[in-house]
Design a protein around this motif. Structure first.
Motif, PDB file in Angstrom:
ATOM      1  N   THR A 106       0.829  -1.209   0.000  1.00  0.00           N
ATOM      2  CA  THR A 106       0.000   0.000   0.000  1.00  0.00           C
ATOM      3  C   THR A 106       0.864   1.259   0.000  1.00  0.00           C
ATOM      4  OG1 THR A 106      -0.167  -0.234   2.390  1.00  0.00           O
ATOM      5  CG2 THR A 106      -2.050  -0.962   1.110  1.00  0.00           C
ATOM      6  N   THR A 107       2.132   1.142   0.421  1.00  0.00           N
ATOM      7  CA  THR A 107       2.935   2.371   0.490  1.00  0.00           C
ATOM      8  C   THR A 107       3.832   2.547  -0.728  1.00  0.00           C
ATOM      9  OG1 THR A 107       4.498   1.114   1.834  1.00  0.00           O
ATOM     10  CG2 THR A 107       2.945   2.538   3.005  1.00  0.00           C
ATOM     11  N   LYS A 108       4.019   1.469  -1.504  1.00  0.00           N
ATOM     12  CA  LYS A 108       4.882   1.614  -2.690  1.00  0.00           C
ATOM     13  C   LYS A 108       4.145   2.405  -3.757  1.00  0.00           C
ATOM     14  CE  LYS A 108       7.627  -2.634  -2.392  1.00  0.00           C
ATOM     15  NZ  LYS A 108       8.948  -2.067  -2.109  1.00  0.00           N
ATOM     16  N   THR A 109       4.767   3.501  -4.189  1.00  0.00           N
ATOM     17  CA  THR A 109       4.102   4.272  -5.248  1.00  0.00           C
ATOM     18  C   THR A 109       4.607   3.804  -6.600  1.00  0.00           C
ATOM     19  OG1 THR A 109       5.773   5.908  -4.774  1.00  0.00           O
ATOM     20  CG2 THR A 109       3.552   6.337  -3.941  1.00  0.00           C
ATOM     21  N   GLN A 110       5.824   3.207  -6.620  1.00  0.00           N
ATOM     22  CA  GLN A 110       6.370   2.701  -7.889  1.00  0.00           C
ATOM     23  C   GLN A 110       5.814   1.302  -8.146  1.00  0.00           C
ATOM     24  OE1 GLN A 110       8.214   4.645  -9.882  1.00  0.00           O
ATOM     25  NE2 GLN A 110       7.628   6.087  -8.266  1.00  0.00           N
ATOM     26  N   PRO A 111       5.579   0.979  -9.403  1.00  0.00           N
ATOM     27  CA  PRO A 111       5.159  -0.395  -9.712  1.00  0.00           C
ATOM     28  C   PRO A 111       6.236  -1.398  -9.328  1.00  0.00           C
ATOM     29  CG  PRO A 111       4.808   1.067 -11.591  1.00  0.00           C
ATOM     30  CD  PRO A 111       5.599   1.846 -10.592  1.00  0.00           C
ATOM     31  N   VAL A 112       5.810  -2.525  -8.723  1.00  0.00           N
ATOM     32  CA  VAL A 112       6.747  -3.608  -8.414  1.00  0.00           C
ATOM     33  C   VAL A 112       6.706  -4.574  -9.597  1.00  0.00           C
ATOM     34  CG1 VAL A 112       7.328  -5.425  -6.762  1.00  0.00           C
ATOM     35  CG2 VAL A 112       6.114  -3.369  -5.983  1.00  0.00           C
ATOM     36  N   GLU A 113       7.883  -4.971 -10.080  1.00  0.00           N
ATOM     37  CA  GLU A 113       7.932  -5.875 -11.237  1.00  0.00           C
ATOM     38  C   GLU A 113       7.291  -7.224 -10.913  1.00  0.00           C
ATOM     39  OE1 GLU A 113       8.918  -5.396 -14.364  1.00  0.00           O
ATOM     40  OE2 GLU A 113       9.115  -3.287 -13.787  1.00  0.00           O
ATOM     41  N   ALA A 114       6.635  -7.796 -11.904  1.00  0.00           N
ATOM     42  CA  ALA A 114       6.030  -9.119 -11.706  1.00  0.00           C
ATOM     43  C   ALA A 114       7.097 -10.174 -11.439  1.00  0.00           C
ATOM     44  CB  ALA A 114       5.229  -9.499 -12.951  1.00  0.00           C
ATOM     45  N   THR A 115       8.339  -9.883 -11.867  1.00  0.00           N
ATOM     46  CA  THR A 115       9.406 -10.885 -11.696  1.00  0.00           C
ATOM     47  C   THR A 115      10.038 -10.824 -10.306  1.00  0.00           C
ATOM     48  OG1 THR A 115      10.815  -9.224 -12.706  1.00  0.00           O
ATOM     49  CG2 THR A 115      10.022 -11.006 -14.130  1.00  0.00           C
ATOM     50  N   ASP A 116       9.654  -9.849  -9.498  1.00  0.00           N
ATOM     51  CA  ASP A 116      10.254  -9.683  -8.179  1.00  0.00           C
ATOM     52  C   ASP A 116       9.644 -10.690  -7.194  1.00  0.00           C
ATOM     53  OD1 ASP A 116      11.258  -8.867  -5.765  1.00  0.00           O
ATOM     54  OD2 ASP A 116      10.691  -6.747  -5.962  1.00  0.00           O
ATOM     55  N   ASP A 117      10.027 -11.961  -7.368  1.00  0.00           N
ATOM     56  CA  ASP A 117       9.406 -13.015  -6.561  1.00  0.00           C
ATOM     57  C   ASP A 117       9.629 -12.828  -5.064  1.00  0.00           C
ATOM     58  OD1 ASP A 117       8.184 -14.283  -8.618  1.00  0.00           O
ATOM     59  OD2 ASP A 117       9.846 -15.659  -9.028  1.00  0.00           O
ATOM     60  N   ALA A 118      10.793 -12.296  -4.707  1.00  0.00           N
ATOM     61  CA  ALA A 118      11.074 -12.107  -3.274  1.00  0.00           C
ATOM     62  C   ALA A 118       9.983 -11.258  -2.638  1.00  0.00           C
ATOM     63  CB  ALA A 118      12.438 -11.433  -3.095  1.00  0.00           C
ATOM     64  N   PHE A 119       9.532 -10.225  -3.379  1.00  0.00           N
ATOM     65  CA  PHE A 119       8.463  -9.370  -2.842  1.00  0.00           C
ATOM     66  C   PHE A 119       7.122 -10.115  -2.833  1.00  0.00           C
ATOM     67  CE2 PHE A 119       4.936  -6.365  -3.494  1.00  0.00           C
ATOM     68  CZ  PHE A 119       5.045  -5.647  -2.308  1.00  0.00           C
ATOM     69  N   TRP A 120       6.725 -10.674  -3.984  1.00  0.00           N
ATOM     70  CA  TRP A 120       5.372 -11.259  -4.086  1.00  0.00           C
ATOM     71  C   TRP A 120       5.201 -12.505  -3.228  1.00  0.00           C
ATOM     72  CZ3 TRP A 120       2.198  -7.816  -5.616  1.00  0.00           C
ATOM     73  CH2 TRP A 120       2.581  -6.851  -6.560  1.00  0.00           C
ATOM     74  N   ASP A 121       6.273 -13.274  -3.087  1.00  0.00           N
ATOM     75  CA  ASP A 121       6.135 -14.519  -2.323  1.00  0.00           C
ATOM     76  C   ASP A 121       5.770 -14.281  -0.857  1.00  0.00           C
ATOM     77  OD1 ASP A 121       6.497 -16.094  -4.472  1.00  0.00           O
ATOM     78  OD2 ASP A 121       8.561 -16.695  -4.040  1.00  0.00           O
ATOM     79  N   GLN A 122       6.065 -13.088  -0.364  1.00  0.00           N
ATOM     80  CA  GLN A 122       5.712 -12.813   1.039  1.00  0.00           C
ATOM     81  C   GLN A 122       4.216 -12.990   1.284  1.00  0.00           C
ATOM     82  OE1 GLN A 122       7.862  -9.105   2.651  1.00  0.00           O
ATOM     83  NE2 GLN A 122       7.427  -8.606   0.509  1.00  0.00           N
ATOM     84  N   PHE A 123       3.415 -12.825   0.205  1.00  0.00           N
ATOM     85  CA  PHE A 123       1.951 -12.890   0.392  1.00  0.00           C
ATOM     86  C   PHE A 123       1.448 -14.316   0.540  1.00  0.00           C
ATOM     87  CE2 PHE A 123       2.452  -8.703  -1.494  1.00  0.00           C
ATOM     88  CZ  PHE A 123       1.626  -7.956  -0.668  1.00  0.00           C
ATOM     89  N   TRP A 124       2.202 -15.286   0.025  1.00  0.00           N
ATOM     90  CA  TRP A 124       1.649 -16.640   0.079  1.00  0.00           C
ATOM     91  C   TRP A 124       2.635 -17.737   0.414  1.00  0.00           C
ATOM     92  CZ3 TRP A 124       0.043 -13.468  -4.148  1.00  0.00           C
ATOM     93  CH2 TRP A 124       1.006 -13.324  -5.170  1.00  0.00           C
ATOM     94  N   ALA A 125       3.918 -17.465   0.283  1.00  0.00           N
ATOM     95  CA  ALA A 125       4.846 -18.596   0.396  1.00  0.00           C
ATOM     96  C   ALA A 125       5.150 -18.968   1.839  1.00  0.00           C
ATOM     97  CB  ALA A 125       6.123 -18.298  -0.352  1.00  0.00           C
ATOM     98  N   ASP A 126       5.420 -17.988   2.692  1.00  0.00           N
ATOM     99  CA  ASP A 126       5.933 -18.329   4.021  1.00  0.00           C
ATOM    100  C   ASP A 126       4.894 -18.141   5.111  1.00  0.00           C
ATOM    101  OD1 ASP A 126       8.334 -18.519   2.624  1.00  0.00           O
ATOM    102  OD2 ASP A 126       8.633 -16.342   2.855  1.00  0.00           O
ATOM    103  N   THR A 127       3.650 -18.030   4.724  1.00  0.00           N
ATOM    104  CA  THR A 127       2.684 -17.681   5.761  1.00  0.00           C
ATOM    105  C   THR A 127       1.680 -18.793   5.959  1.00  0.00           C
ATOM    106  OG1 THR A 127       1.363 -16.650   4.069  1.00  0.00           O
ATOM    107  CG2 THR A 127       2.831 -15.225   5.285  1.00  0.00           C
ATOM    108  N   ALA A 128       1.182 -18.897   7.164  1.00  0.00           N
ATOM    109  CA  ALA A 128       0.063 -19.804   7.428  1.00  0.00           C
ATOM    110  C   ALA A 128      -1.024 -18.943   8.054  1.00  0.00           C
ATOM    111  CB  ALA A 128       0.498 -20.901   8.380  1.00  0.00           C
ATOM    112  N   THR A 129      -1.862 -18.362   7.220  1.00  0.00           N
ATOM    113  CA  THR A 129      -2.910 -17.470   7.739  1.00  0.00           C
ATOM    114  C   THR A 129      -4.262 -18.072   7.415  1.00  0.00           C
ATOM    115  OG1 THR A 129      -2.669 -16.330   5.637  1.00  0.00           O
ATOM    116  CG2 THR A 129      -1.665 -15.290   7.554  1.00  0.00           C
ATOM    117  N   SER A 130      -5.212 -17.939   8.325  1.00  0.00           N
ATOM    118  CA  SER A 130      -6.574 -18.411   8.037  1.00  0.00           C
ATOM    119  C   SER A 130      -7.268 -17.352   7.191  1.00  0.00           C
ATOM    120  CB  SER A 130      -7.342 -18.597   9.342  1.00  0.00           C
ATOM    121  OG  SER A 130      -7.575 -17.322   9.912  1.00  0.00           O
TER     122      SER A 130
END
Length: 779
Positions: free
Chosen positions: A18-42
């Motif tokens: 929500t705070t990034k004003t610049q587009p994040v590249e689709a290839t930036d897996d390190a960033f995107w994976d935070q949403f689903w790879a290492d989390t166990a959220t209900s």
């Protein structure tokens, strides 16, 4: 990683987004994976950690990041579906992406500028990332998402039992897997009942919730019959593009119809075992009714090439609509399948009634409204099912719960929708002769209901409940009065013997509806008197012998008929009647209706708690649009009395044959009523007074009143002989059959989505988003 850390990391990722004003590249897996790879959220965590305001902020301020988030989440689901989700980590990623999309989709739908987003192709995203097809062939994101969900719903060891003998065996190949062997539950077209598996049920439920959210784009479009009824998400999902359409349709239907909330037949069992099946059954019922949202009135069935597999579907019929779920539903034809469906729906609808005489013995289910919509769709799309339902007294197992719901909801403004669907189902059933015949079965089940005690048949129960709705329901039910009385007219020629309680109720209604202030205060009110007179005429002409209770009641209340015959039509009398109306209108007076004590153990119908949420409904078509008149000929067959619809009318809709000259005339004479400026004229009163069908009753009174004194003294009883040759020739039986039309299709759409909106509170998928199909109101 501990769950607290995991939530923290997920929340950090959301804040970064929500705070990034610049587009994040689709290839930036390190960033995107935070949403689903290492989390166990209900799913509840995801809703709490991704607030609405932040989703909207990203949508407005960095739209490309929201687009990439959706695209990456869909890509992960596609990868999970392709690879078969073997590791725990892959399963977790799929669930996390599924929850995230469920959270975000409604905010994409609420903004018209985003609506096309999922139907556009993503540049540079060749299928499966191998660039094997060029961008022109890339699928729209919506299609990739829907196909991935369908694959994942039949994913061995994730949502279905694996059929592999050993772990050494290579995993089942997702592409060659025949999902028809993995149907979730025995029933229609499938004999094997898989072992219940809690984890599989939970995973199915999460994916179905995402599927329902995809379909919910319909909630963000205002109700307009012209807008065409096809929901592009449903249309694609239920098309031949989805190779799992048949097994998924069957899985959903069987999961709902096989469910037994009693806890495998042992009372109080549900208190010992938590029932994880119910949330899945509920979700399955909701997905099923949304996929069946199909306007049968406007769609000419397009032909589909190829026949369906499996003998459960009837291949003899011409190919049905392109929506395969509707197609399959309309082609179920085996008796044992019908029996399974009917028994299942009746068991679930009766569940709240069991509660009343064995409190807490069974788990109380809450999804009766979805079940009623499903039952409606079955009867509407599959005539063979409708005839099966009416073939035996099993139909009464559906009728009694519906009457229970109608009676229970009559004072509750938040349940107007439930009242309508219950009445619509009874209207549909009442168009068939067998329904009237079945009603003669004695009513012995004593479900505690807030109605007078009576001894009689299911017909008595129906009329007593209808009387209660009309005399003590709330004001918003008035549009249903026409429907309620049409149902009574439709069944009346077949009712062999009404109880004294019921006969009095019918006469009380006639008394209330034939007061001059009621007749003159609205342009349509006199129709109710016509319906009641038609009921009396049908019973006198066709069922005189067993109906002495009704005949005596008519004789006792003969003054009402004389008043009708002598209804004043001069302007001063009309004016005077309306003056009386200026005093605060009481709802239909209850005086003159000996109420009698209510059944033991019943609770009075209660109004909604203040603050209860409800959703608005579109108006339903008038009874002349809802039904078409048919005449029953000597051999019992029906002949439609409607003229063939001619060319389209001015507004582009097919012109409906007008019900009759008389109705047209009445409509012309009372044309001002729509503007609220209507006032009755002498000409208007005369136009319908002359058509009141009073001849049969007047003749009956003329013959019988002189004899009644003798009969009472001599202890004799009215015999059929009394009237032979004295009554007018019996009139042909008129049935008003429900007919599909776009007005009811639109009503069902708003009602169904309103129910789904209100029932999904944990998590609150659509709450506080800008829905357009209905308004959310507080009682």
């Amino acid at each position: 990683m501990g769950s607290a850390d995991s939530k923290l990391n997920f929340r950090k990722a959301v804040i970064q987004l929500t705070t990034k004003t610049q587009p994040v590249e689709a290839t930036d897996d390190a960033f995107w994976d935070q949403f689903w790879a290492d989390t166990a959220t209900s799913v509840q965590d995801v809703f709490a950690l991704v607030p609405a305001a932040e989703i909207r902020a990203v949508r407005e301020e960095s739209p490309s990041n929201l687009a990439t988030l959706c695209y990456k989440a869909v890509e992960k689901l596609v990868q999970g579906a392709e690879g078969g989700c073997h590791s725990e980590k892959e399963k977790q990623i799929v669930l996390n992406c599924s929850r995230l999309l469920t959270r975000v989709l409604p905010y994409i739908f609420e903004d018209p500028d985003w609506r096309g987003f999922f139907w556009s192709t993503v540049p540079g995203a060749g299928r499966r990332g191998q660039g094997e097809e060029d961008d022109e062939n890339a699928r729209p994101l919506a299609e990739s998402l829907l196909l991935a969900i369908a694959d994942l719903l039949f994913c061995p060891d994730f949502t279905v039992q694996s059929h592999r003998r050993s772990t050494v065996d290579s995993a089942e190949d997702v592409h060659s897997l025949d999902s028809c062997e993995y149907i979730w539950e025995a029933g229609v077209g499938f004999a094997h009942s898989p072992q219940p598996n809690y984890i599989h049920d939970m995973n199915r439920m999460e994916l179905l919730k995402l599927l329902l959210t995809c379909f919910s784009e319909a909630m963000y479009l205002p109700p307009a019959p012209e807008s065409g009824s096809t929901n592009p998400w449903v249309q694609f999902f239920c098309s031949t593009e989805n190779r799992h359409a048949l097994p998924l349709f069957t899985s959903l239907l069987n999961t709902v119809c096989a469910y037994d909330p009693v806890g495998y037949g042992i009372p109080y069992n549900h208190l010992l075992f938590s029932d994880y099946r119910e949330p899945l059954v509920e979700e399955a019922a909701q997905v099923l009714i949304v996929t069946l949202d199909h306007d049968s009135a406007t769609s000419a069935s397009p032909t589909v090439d190829g026949t369906t597999t499996g003998t459960a579907m009837d291949d003899a019929d011409p190919p049905g609509p392109e929506n395969l779920f509707v197609n399959y539903l309309s082609r179920i034809h085996r008796e044992e399948d019908f029996q399974f469906i009917l028994k299942g729906i009746a068991r679930l609808l009766s569940n709240p009634l069991l509660q009343t005489y064995l409190p807490n013995s069974t788990k109380k289910i809450q999804f009766h409204q979805e079940l009623l919509v499903l039952f409606w769709k079955l009867c509407d799309f599959n005539k063979k099912f409708l005839f099966f339902v009416l073939k035996s007294s099993d139909v009464l197992d559906i009728l009694v719960p519906i009457l229970y719901f109608l009676n229970d909801a009559r004072a509750d403004q938040s349940r107007v929708g439930l009242m309508h669907i219950g009445v619509f189902i009874l209207l549909l059933l009442s168009g068939e002769r067998n329904f009237g015949v079945r009603l003669n079965k004695p009513y012995s089940v004593r479900v505690p209901m807030d109605i007078p005690v009576f001894t009689g048949t299911h017909a008595d129960l129906l009329i007593v409940v209808f009387h209660k709705i009309i005399t003590s329901g709330h004001q918003r039910l008035q549009p249903l009065f026409d429907c309620l009385l049409t149902i009574v007219v439709n069944v009346s020629p077949y009712l062999k013997s009404l109880s004294m309680v019921t006969a009095n109720k019918l006469l009380h209604l006639l008394e209330a509806f034939s007061t001059t202030w009621f007749l003159f205060s609205a342009a349509q009110n006199h129709h109710l008197v016509f319906f009641l007179l038609e009921v009396f005429n049908n019973i006198i002409q066709y069922q005189f012998d067993g109906n002495s209770n009704l005949v005596y009641a008519i004789i006792r209340k003969r003054s009402v008929f004389h008043q009708l015959a002598n209804l004043p039509t001069d302007p001063p009398a009309i004016h005077k009647a309306l003056q009386r109306r200026r005093r605060p209108p009481e709802p239909l007076s209850r005086t003159g209706s000996q109420e009698g004590a209510s059944m033991e153990g019943s609770r009075p119908a209660a109004p909604a708690e203040p603050g209860t949420l409800k959703t608005s409904l579109v108006a339903t078509p008038g009874i002349d649009k809802l039904t078409e008149k048919s005449q029953v000929s000597e051999d019992g067959t029906l002949r439609s009395l409607e003229p063939e619809p001619q060319q389209s009318s001015a507004d582009g809709s097919p012109a409906k044959g007008e019900p009759s000259q008389a109705w047209r005339e009445q409509r012309r004479l009372s044309s001002a009523s729509a503007s609220g400026q209507w006032s009755p004229t002498s000409e208007w009163v005369l136009s319908w007074k002359s058509k009141l069908p009073l001849q049969t009753i007047m003749r009956l009174l003329q013959v019988l009143v002189p004899q009644v004194e003798k009969i009472y003294q001599g202890g004799m009883f009215l015999q059929h002989g009394t009237l032979v040759g004295l009554l007018p020739v019996p009139h042909p039986i008129l049935i008003r059959k429900y007919q599909a039309n776009s007005g009811t299709a639109m009503w069902f759409r708003t009602y169904m989505w309103g129910v789904i909106y209100l029932r999904n509170v944990d998590p609150p998928v659509w709450y506080d988003t800008d829905v357009k199909l209905f308004e959310i109101q507080r009682v």
